[in-house]
Design a protein around this motif. Structure first.
Motif, PDB file in Angstrom:
ATOM      1  N   LEU A 178       2.992 -21.564  34.868  1.00 41.96           N
ATOM      2  CA  LEU A 178       3.265 -21.139  33.496  1.00 41.96           C
ATOM      3  C   LEU A 178       2.028 -20.428  32.955  1.00 41.96           C
ATOM      4  CD1 LEU A 178       5.003 -21.098  30.943  1.00 41.96           C
ATOM      5  CD2 LEU A 178       4.149 -23.404  30.420  1.00 41.96           C
ATOM      6  N   HIS A 179       2.164 -19.138  32.651  1.00 40.77           N
ATOM      7  CA  HIS A 179       1.048 -18.348  32.139  1.00 40.77           C
ATOM      8  C   HIS A 179       1.060 -18.368  30.605  1.00 40.77           C
ATOM      9  CE1 HIS A 179       0.214 -16.882  36.150  1.00 40.77           C
ATOM     10  NE2 HIS A 179       1.457 -16.441  36.275  1.00 40.77           N
ATOM     11  N   PRO A 180      -0.098 -18.160  29.974  1.00 34.33           N
ATOM     12  CA  PRO A 180      -0.152 -18.107  28.511  1.00 34.33           C
ATOM     13  C   PRO A 180       0.773 -17.016  27.968  1.00 34.33           C
ATOM     14  CG  PRO A 180      -2.362 -18.224  29.434  1.00 34.33           C
ATOM     15  CD  PRO A 180      -1.438 -18.015  30.579  1.00 34.33           C
ATOM     16  N   GLY A 181       1.539 -17.357  26.956  1.00 32.79           N
ATOM     17  CA  GLY A 181       2.440 -16.398  26.344  1.00 32.79           C
ATOM     18  C   GLY A 181       3.711 -16.139  27.120  1.00 32.79           C
TER      19      GLY A 181
ATOM     20  N   ASN B 155       1.041 -17.050  53.651  1.00 27.71           N
ATOM     21  CA  ASN B 155       0.394 -17.245  52.356  1.00 27.71           C
ATOM     22  C   ASN B 155       1.029 -16.357  51.299  1.00 27.71           C
ATOM     23  OD1 ASN B 155      -1.640 -19.119  53.161  1.00 27.71           O
ATOM     24  ND2 ASN B 155      -2.775 -17.431  54.120  1.00 27.71           N
ATOM     25  N   ARG B 156       1.047 -16.869  50.091  1.00 25.61           N
ATOM     26  CA  ARG B 156       1.468 -16.082  48.940  1.00 25.61           C
ATOM     27  C   ARG B 156       0.331 -16.089  47.926  1.00 25.61           C
ATOM     28  NH1 ARG B 156       7.473 -17.181  46.873  1.00 25.61           N
ATOM     29  NH2 ARG B 156       6.790 -15.392  45.611  1.00 25.61           N
ATOM     30  N   GLU B 157      -0.058 -14.921  47.471  1.00 28.32           N
ATOM     31  CA  GLU B 157      -1.119 -14.806  46.472  1.00 28.32           C
ATOM     32  C   GLU B 157      -0.493 -14.947  45.081  1.00 28.32           C
ATOM     33  OE1 GLU B 157      -4.347 -14.593  47.062  1.00 28.32           O
ATOM     34  OE2 GLU B 157      -4.133 -14.439  49.253  1.00 28.32           O
ATOM     35  N   VAL B 158      -1.036 -15.855  44.286  1.00 29.06           N
ATOM     36  CA  VAL B 158      -0.522 -16.117  42.947  1.00 29.06           C
ATOM     37  C   VAL B 158      -1.641 -15.830  41.946  1.00 29.06           C
ATOM     38  CG1 VAL B 158       0.574 -17.799  41.427  1.00 29.06           C
ATOM     39  CG2 VAL B 158       0.950 -17.942  43.911  1.00 29.06           C
ATOM     40  N   PRO B 159      -1.635 -14.648  41.302  1.00 30.66           N
ATOM     41  CA  PRO B 159      -2.681 -14.339  40.312  1.00 30.66           C
ATOM     42  C   PRO B 159      -2.546 -15.290  39.113  1.00 30.66           C
ATOM     43  CG  PRO B 159      -1.460 -12.367  40.947  1.00 30.66           C
ATOM     44  CD  PRO B 159      -0.698 -13.537  41.451  1.00 30.66           C
ATOM     45  N   LEU B 160      -3.679 -15.795  38.665  1.00 27.38           N
ATOM     46  CA  LEU B 160      -3.704 -16.682  37.502  1.00 27.38           C
ATOM     47  C   LEU B 160      -4.623 -16.089  36.447  1.00 27.38           C
ATOM     48  CD1 LEU B 160      -4.005 -20.122  39.371  1.00 27.38           C
ATOM     49  CD2 LEU B 160      -1.932 -19.067  38.466  1.00 27.38           C
TER      50      LEU B 160
END
Length: 418
Positions: free
Chosen positions: A305-308, A335-340
């Motif tokens: 869950l990202h901000p906004g 692998n999966r890259e998950v930008p945070l």
């Protein structure tokens, strides 16, 4: 009246004191008759010994039968039976096939023989001998009492062993707790085995560049599950030592090969393997400088869950478990890259949370309820979110549904500073 066989005075010396109890421990000294005794004399004996359930019949020191008190008195009370049978030998109403056991017979085989012999061995009793010579009788109630005491003692021993296994399992997990604490994250972990020990485990490794986290659900729960967590944790530690923490997919591959080799599950098509055990897992590397998550999953997903953001993103793992017979030894996870970003929330759970039955319709808690709770609690700390998740699960489960599985879930929030 012919002379009665002397009641046996029996000391419990059928075994050394440190051995399990045996039939001789149940031996009671009682009078016995022989074939020269008639039924009138048996009647007199039963009259004098009101607590005598049955009367052994002995010939030359060896038991040949057992006279049940109730059956004997019932028969002798019938019209004209006293006149007909008083002077006849006592063998007229004798059970010619009583259960006869040696004094050194252990309790467990004695119980099996008593049950196989039928209920009369428990109600009438059984004859106890030493080297074939009459010693006395044993009865069903004392036998059942000893069996219950043995079971209680074994239960206590098993519980002590399981409690010690719990100490070992928690000690194994403590280093990961300490590694998680060193990260300085807004993070919280819940680990609740269904039983004293469980089949879920977690592992954390902290470095200067980032940290590696694994949350896994092994086959089974209780003691078998705990054995699997030990095998999987050791195998994962070896894979991390050999390959480093940055490639979760490679670590799952190494873990798969190790488990299959250790458990003899080498051929993915072999359905005759001795076991079919493995695990589901979420394994991810978080790199601080880039706020990036590299994730590899085996039948386990991430909730992000990202901000906004209006909804919770699901990052699914692959549908292949680790270590099972059906999983090829050379299977490759990806692998999966998950930008945070600062404030992003990540949540992962074993199926003990997702699959728990509850609610008015007795259905699974499900992923939808997880997403709804994460959205409702999005501004709270990781620890507060996990407490809210626990409370929601407990309310969902209620008092009518038992805990189905071990439970592990992990929540963390990406911080402002890197």
């Amino acid at each position: 009246m012919p002379e009665l066989a002397a009641p046996a005075t029996y000391l419990s010396d059928c075994r050394p004191s440190f051995h399990p109890p045996c039939a001789g421990d149940l031996c009671q000294a009682v009078p016995a008759v022989n074939t020269e005794h008639n039924n009138e004399q048996v009647m007199e004996l039963f009259g004098r010994h009101r607590d005598l359930i049955s009367l052994p019949v002995v010939e030359n020191g060896q038991p040949i039968g057992l006279i049940n008190r109730n059956i004997f008195l019932s028969q002798m009370s019938r019209p004209f039976h006293r006149e007909i049978y008083d002077r006849k030998s006592c063998i007229a109403f004798m059970d010619k096939e009583p259960l006869v056991v040696e004094a050194d017979l252990p309790i467990e085989p004695l119980t099996q023989r008593a049950v196989s012999h039928g209920e009369k061995a428990l109600s009438d009793g059984f004859i106890i001998t030493r080297e074939g010579q009459f010693l006395g009788v044993g009865h069903g109630l004392p036998l059942m009492r000893v069996v219950a005491q043995m079971q209680e003692s074994r239960h206590r021993q098993i519980m002590h062993s399981i409690e010690y296994a719990s100490v070992i399992q928690r000690s194994m997990l403590r280093t990961s707790r300490e590694a998680l604490a060193r990260t300085g994250l807004d993070a919280d972990l819940v680990w609740e085995p269904r039983d004293v020990v469980g089949g879920d485990f977690y592992q954390f490794s902290d470095t200067a560049e980032g940290w590696l986290a694994t949350v896994a659900d092994c086959t089974g729960h209780g003691v078998p599950g705990a054995f699997m967590t030990l095998i999987a944790s050791i195998s994962l530690s070896q894979a991390i030592e050999q390959h480093g923490p940055r490639d979760p997919a490679h670590l799952l591959g190494g873990l798969n090969r190790s488990i299959k080799q250790m458990l003899g599950q080498l051929d993915g098509q072999d359905q005759t393997a001795a076991s079919d055990d493995g695990l589901d897992a979420a394994c991810f590397w978080y790199e601080r400088s880039r706020r990036s998550l590299r994730f590899a999953g085996a039948k386990t997903s991430l909730f992000v869950l990202h901000p906004g953001q209006a909804g919770v993103e699901m990052v699914d793992g692959e549908r292949q478990g680790v270590g099972y017979v059906s999983t090829p030894i050379d299977h490759v996870w990806h692998n999966r890259e998950v930008p945070l970003q600062a404030g992003s929330l990540v949540f992962v759970a074993t199926d003990g949370l997702i699959d728990q039955i509850g609610g008015p319709k007795a259905i699974a808690f499900g992923k939808r309820r997880v997403r709804e709770l994460l959205l409702a609690q999005r501004d709270r700390s990781a620890a507060e979110i996990n407490r809210a998740m626990q409370a929601a699960l407990q309310e969902w489960q209620g008092s009518q549904h038992h805990r189905r599985d071990d439970l592990t879930f992990f929540c963390f929030r990406v911080q402002e500073s890197v």
